[in-house]
Each structure stands twice: as C-alpha cells, then as structure tokens.
Design a protein around this motif. Structure first.
Motif, PDB file in Angstrom:
ATOM      1  N   GLU A 185       4.436  18.409  -3.881  1.00  0.00           N
ATOM      2  CA  GLU A 185       3.772  19.690  -4.108  1.00  0.00           C
ATOM      3  C   GLU A 185       2.491  19.382  -4.886  1.00  0.00           C
ATOM      4  O   GLU A 185       2.543  18.803  -5.970  1.00  0.00           O
ATOM      5  CB  GLU A 185       4.701  20.596  -4.923  1.00  0.00           C
ATOM      6  CG  GLU A 185       4.127  21.940  -5.250  1.00  0.00           C
ATOM      7  CD  GLU A 185       5.121  22.759  -6.049  1.00  0.00           C
ATOM      8  OE1 GLU A 185       5.672  23.712  -5.484  1.00  0.00           O
ATOM      9  OE2 GLU A 185       5.353  22.427  -7.235  1.00  0.00           O
ATOM     10  N   LYS A 208      -2.800  18.086  -9.965  1.00  0.00           N
ATOM     11  CA  LYS A 208      -1.430  17.748 -10.345  1.00  0.00           C
ATOM     12  C   LYS A 208      -0.603  17.610  -9.080  1.00  0.00           C
ATOM     13  O   LYS A 208      -0.869  18.274  -8.078  1.00  0.00           O
ATOM     14  CB  LYS A 208      -0.854  18.861 -11.220  1.00  0.00           C
ATOM     15  CG  LYS A 208       0.569  18.652 -11.656  1.00  0.00           C
ATOM     16  CD  LYS A 208       1.056  19.844 -12.475  1.00  0.00           C
ATOM     17  CE  LYS A 208       2.533  19.728 -12.742  1.00  0.00           C
ATOM     18  NZ  LYS A 208       3.048  20.899 -13.438  1.00  0.00           N
ATOM     19  N   LYS A 237       8.964  16.642  -5.050  1.00  0.00           N
ATOM     20  CA  LYS A 237      10.025  17.626  -4.818  1.00  0.00           C
ATOM     21  C   LYS A 237      11.272  17.021  -4.189  1.00  0.00           C
ATOM     22  O   LYS A 237      12.335  17.611  -4.257  1.00  0.00           O
ATOM     23  CB  LYS A 237       9.507  18.768  -3.935  1.00  0.00           C
ATOM     24  CG  LYS A 237       8.309  19.503  -4.506  1.00  0.00           C
ATOM     25  CD  LYS A 237       8.611  20.110  -5.841  1.00  0.00           C
ATOM     26  CE  LYS A 237       9.254  21.464  -5.656  1.00  0.00           C
ATOM     27  NZ  LYS A 237       9.404  22.208  -6.885  1.00  0.00           N
ATOM     28  N   THR A 277       3.671  17.203  -7.930  1.00  0.00           N
ATOM     29  CA  THR A 277       5.073  17.168  -8.330  1.00  0.00           C
ATOM     30  C   THR A 277       5.889  16.656  -7.155  1.00  0.00           C
ATOM     31  O   THR A 277       5.759  17.159  -6.044  1.00  0.00           O
ATOM     32  CB  THR A 277       5.567  18.582  -8.718  1.00  0.00           C
ATOM     33  OG1 THR A 277       4.760  19.067  -9.790  1.00  0.00           O
ATOM     34  CG2 THR A 277       7.016  18.550  -9.154  1.00  0.00           C
TER      35      THR A 277
END
Length: 72
Positions: A65, A42, A46, A44
C-alpha cells in the motif's frame, strides 16, 4: 490544496520478498499518476504470497500500500 492518495499494488520477484517490495515501488513510480500528481511518501507491506510450480517457489509476491502526497 495538499492531498494524500493511497494506491495498492503487488510486486513480484524470483529472488525474495524484499526485492518484490522494491519492484512494486519502483515500477509504480513509473506510472503516469505518480509522475503527474506527486510522490510516494510511505509504503506499508500488507501481505506476502508465493507462486509455486512443481512444488518449487517460482515467485515471491508482496502486496504494498503506497501513499502518494502532493498538491493539486
């Protein structure tokens, strides 16, 4: 025992933030920790930034991230 490790990195591109995010993930996947310990499951986003020189955007930066999952 399974684990999840979180790693922050910054990708860059002269084209777009999307390409900067792709570059962050692709370049990070070449690091030894990713080859030895697991896989990225995964990511993300930021934050977004740009580098500017002479009032022109010279690079798009994307802070990413990434979650690394694997088994020890």
């Amino acid at each position: 025992m399974p684990f999840v490790k979180i790693i922050d990195t910054v990708g860059s591109s002269t084209e777009s933030w999307e390409q900067a995010a792709k570059n962050a993930i692709e370049e990070s996947s070449k690091l030894p920790i990713f080859r030895q310990k697991g896989r990225i499951t995964k990511a993300t986003i930021k934050g977004f930034d740009v580098e500017i020189e002479n009032n022109k955007i010279t690079a798009y930066l994307c802070r990413v991230e990434m979650f690394l999952s694997g088994a020890e």
